[in-house]
Design a protein around this motif. Structure first.
Motif, short mmCIF file in Angstrom:
data_model
loop_
_atom_site.label_atom_id
_atom_site.label_comp_id
_atom_site.label_asym_id
_atom_site.label_seq_id
_atom_site.Cartn_x
_atom_site.Cartn_y
_atom_site.Cartn_z
N ASP A 205 0.83 -1.20 0.00
CA ASP A 205 0.00 0.00 0.00
C ASP A 205 0.86 1.26 0.00
OD1 ASP A 205 -2.57 -1.09 -0.14
OD2 ASP A 205 -2.66 -1.43 2.02
N PHE A 206 2.00 1.21 0.68
CA PHE A 206 2.94 2.33 0.66
C PHE A 206 3.37 2.64 -0.77
CE2 PHE A 206 7.48 3.47 0.38
CZ PHE A 206 7.47 4.71 0.99
N ALA A 207 3.81 1.60 -1.48
CA ALA A 207 4.28 1.79 -2.86
C ALA A 207 3.13 2.23 -3.78
CB ALA A 207 4.89 0.49 -3.38
N ASN A 208 1.95 1.61 -3.59
CA ASN A 208 0.80 1.99 -4.41
C ASN A 208 0.36 3.42 -4.14
OD1 ASN A 208 0.61 -0.49 -5.72
ND2 ASN A 208 -0.81 -1.36 -4.22
N ALA A 209 0.49 3.86 -2.88
CA ALA A 209 0.12 5.24 -2.53
C ALA A 209 1.05 6.24 -3.23
CB ALA A 209 0.18 5.43 -1.02
N ILE A 210 2.34 5.92 -3.29
CA ILE A 210 3.29 6.79 -3.98
C ILE A 210 2.93 6.86 -5.46
CG2 ILE A 210 5.72 7.20 -4.53
CD1 ILE A 210 4.97 7.38 -1.51
N ASP A 211 2.64 5.72 -6.04
CA ASP A 211 2.22 5.64 -7.44
C ASP A 211 0.97 6.50 -7.68
OD1 ASP A 211 2.12 4.77 -10.07
OD2 ASP A 211 2.34 2.66 -9.57
N ILE A 224 0.74 9.02 4.81
CA ILE A 224 0.88 7.70 4.19
C ILE A 224 0.71 6.67 5.29
CG2 ILE A 224 2.30 6.27 2.67
CD1 ILE A 224 1.61 8.94 1.43
N VAL A 225 -0.55 6.38 5.62
CA VAL A 225 -0.91 5.48 6.72
C VAL A 225 -2.13 4.67 6.31
CG1 VAL A 225 -0.01 7.05 8.50
CG2 VAL A 225 -2.40 7.20 7.82
N ALA A 226 -2.32 3.52 6.96
CA ALA A 226 -3.54 2.73 6.76
C ALA A 226 -4.72 3.49 7.37
CB ALA A 226 -3.38 1.35 7.39
N VAL A 276 -3.08 8.56 13.46
CA VAL A 276 -3.05 9.31 12.20
C VAL A 276 -3.88 8.59 11.14
CG1 VAL A 276 -1.53 10.37 10.47
CG2 VAL A 276 -0.73 10.10 12.84
N ILE A 277 -4.62 9.37 10.35
CA ILE A 277 -5.45 8.78 9.29
C ILE A 277 -5.14 9.43 7.93
CG2 ILE A 277 -7.35 8.07 10.79
CD1 ILE A 277 -8.82 10.65 9.94
N PRO A 278 -5.37 8.70 6.83
CA PRO A 278 -5.00 9.16 5.49
C PRO A 278 -6.14 9.91 4.78
CG PRO A 278 -5.63 6.87 5.36
CD PRO A 278 -5.81 7.28 6.81
N LYS A 279 -6.58 11.01 5.34
CA LYS A 279 -7.76 11.70 4.81
C LYS A 279 -7.62 12.06 3.34
CE LYS A 279 -10.90 15.55 5.74
NZ LYS A 279 -11.28 16.64 6.67
N ARG A 280 -6.50 12.63 2.95
CA ARG A 280 -6.36 13.09 1.56
C ARG A 280 -6.33 11.93 0.57
NH1 ARG A 280 -2.02 17.16 -0.03
NH2 ARG A 280 -3.45 17.26 -1.83
N LEU A 281 -5.66 10.84 0.92
CA LEU A 281 -5.64 9.67 0.04
C LEU A 281 -7.06 9.14 -0.16
CD1 LEU A 281 -2.51 7.61 1.18
CD2 LEU A 281 -2.81 8.76 -1.01
N LEU A 282 -7.81 9.01 0.93
CA LEU A 282 -9.16 8.46 0.84
C LEU A 282 -10.08 9.40 0.06
CD1 LEU A 282 -9.56 7.05 4.48
CD2 LEU A 282 -9.24 5.73 2.38
N GLU A 283 -9.97 10.69 0.32
CA GLU A 283 -10.83 11.65 -0.39
C GLU A 283 -10.57 11.66 -1.89
OE1 GLU A 283 -11.90 15.02 3.00
OE2 GLU A 283 -10.33 15.45 1.54
N GLY A 285 -9.77 8.99 -3.56
CA GLY A 285 -10.18 7.72 -4.13
C GLY A 285 -9.17 6.60 -4.07
N PHE A 286 -8.13 6.73 -3.24
CA PHE A 286 -7.15 5.65 -3.13
C PHE A 286 -7.77 4.43 -2.45
CE2 PHE A 286 -3.65 3.43 -0.87
CZ PHE A 286 -2.92 3.04 -1.98
N GLN A 287 -7.52 3.26 -3.02
CA GLN A 287 -8.04 2.01 -2.46
C GLN A 287 -6.91 1.23 -1.78
OE1 GLN A 287 -11.40 0.90 -2.80
NE2 GLN A 287 -11.77 2.98 -3.58
N PHE A 288 -7.07 0.98 -0.49
CA PHE A 288 -6.08 0.20 0.24
C PHE A 288 -6.30 -1.29 -0.01
CE2 PHE A 288 -5.76 4.19 2.43
CZ PHE A 288 -4.46 4.26 2.86
N LYS A 289 -5.24 -1.99 -0.32
CA LYS A 289 -5.32 -3.44 -0.50
C LYS A 289 -5.25 -4.14 0.85
CE LYS A 289 -3.19 -7.20 -3.17
NZ LYS A 289 -2.10 -7.55 -4.13
N PHE A 290 -4.48 -3.56 1.77
CA PHE A 290 -4.30 -4.15 3.10
C PHE A 290 -4.65 -3.13 4.19
CE2 PHE A 290 -1.31 -6.36 0.27
CZ PHE A 290 -1.73 -7.67 0.45
N GLY A 291 -5.90 -2.67 4.18
CA GLY A 291 -6.35 -1.71 5.19
C GLY A 291 -6.65 -2.36 6.52
#
Length: 303
Positions: A205-211, A224-226, A276-283, A285-291
């Motif tokens: 998820d870290f690598a996918n988030a950077i992508d 960059i957190v679950a 800590v939560i990943p508000k901007r990633l979620l807003e 549309g980032f999808q966590f594979k291992f949330g």
């Protein structure tokens, strides 16, 4: 994409990113304190993270620059180590700012390491990028100085993103290996009171988030957190279950202090509540594979 530069990319997170991007870029260049060489199609260029020595030419025509430089905080906070922790981050960021400004065709997007530790100790409030409350201690002040050094120099042709990363759990490096060992040897109980939150993220998820950040051209600060921080006692209980060990001896703050002295680290790394939560990633549309932590442990243990 044409060219990826990873400054200080030979460690655990650097290798995670190389695996993620090796088929997506025509060229990958790693800035390293080691010798200059080309191995398995990856170009390694020597730098000292302080001065120009020729490495700066590699930034010309780069698509993406990722800076991971900084002395590990997994050490005793002696006066000397504190100085090196701070300067290794500030100096590398400053010299990269100079290098970017000197380029005729600078990197299009620069992602710089930061840390989720920038937020205060919190048992009550979840910290996001908008309403998160910044604390005040050595680690937090390092993070603030780091981000200031990054953002205060304007780079008109280069987008900038600070990655407030939490504990990255990976199969071949990072915090998961010693934690797994503790759980397997009977010392996988709660640490301290056990009510402190752990903010974590699976390496994939870290690598996918950077992508994702690169694809969406997201700038500013990003956590960059679950999605769900977990209390230390629950984290260790789920880890014991995942490794198949029936019990875990709890380690109180006093014993942690003694133990950390002998292994040359600081208790803050396990006792601080990082909620800590990943508000901007979620807003966005980032999808966590291992949330889910159970799913993450199963994957990391190859179950």
């Amino acid at each position: 994409m044409k060219k990826l530069i990873i400054a200080a990319g030979t460690g655990f997170l650097g290798q995670v990113l190389v695996n993620q991007f090796k088929d997506k870029f025509e060229e990958i260049v790693i800035l390293t304190r080691g010798k200059s060489q080309t191995t398995n199609g990856i170009k390694y260029i020597n730098w000292n993270a302080k001065t120009f020595s020729g490495w700066e030419k590699e930034l010309e025509d780069a698509t993406i620059l990722i800076n991971l430089a900084g002395k590990s905080v997994d050490c005793r906070y002696t006066k000397e180590n504190k100085k090196e922790i701070l300067l290794s981050r500030i100096e590398s960021t400053k010299i990269l700012n100079k290098a970017v400004l000197n380029c005729k065709n600078p990197p299009k997007h620069w992602l710089n390491s930061s840390t989720a530790t920038i937020y205060r100790f919190s048992l009550d409030k979840q910290m996001d990028e908008i309403d998160g409350e910044i604390g005040n201690n050595f680690s937090i002040n390092v993070a603030l100085s780091w981000e200031k050094a990054f953002f205060k120099t304007e780079t008109p042709k280069t987008l900038k993103t600070a990655l407030r990363t939490s504990i990255v759990l990976g199969k071949n490096g990072g915090a998961f290996i010693p934690l797994k060992t503790l759980a397997k040897t009977g010392f996988g109980g709660k640490q301290g009171k056990g009510n402190q939150f752990i903010s974590w993220i699976h390496e994939e998820d870290f690598a996918n988030a950077i992508d994702f950040i690169i694809e969406k051209e997201m700038t500013g600060v990003i956590n960059i957190v679950a999605p769900e921080p977990i209390r230390n006692a629950d984290f260790m209980q789920k880890l014991r279950k995942a490794v198949g060990f029936p019990f875990g001896i709890p380690v109180n703050a006093f014993l942690l202090e003694i133990g950390s002295f002998f292994i040359r680290t600081e208790t803050e790394l396990v006792l601080k509540s990082r909620n800590v939560i990943p508000k901007r990633l979620l807003e966005n549309g980032f999808q966590f594979k291992f949330g889910d932590i159970d799913k993450a442990f199963q994957n990391l243990l190859n179950k």
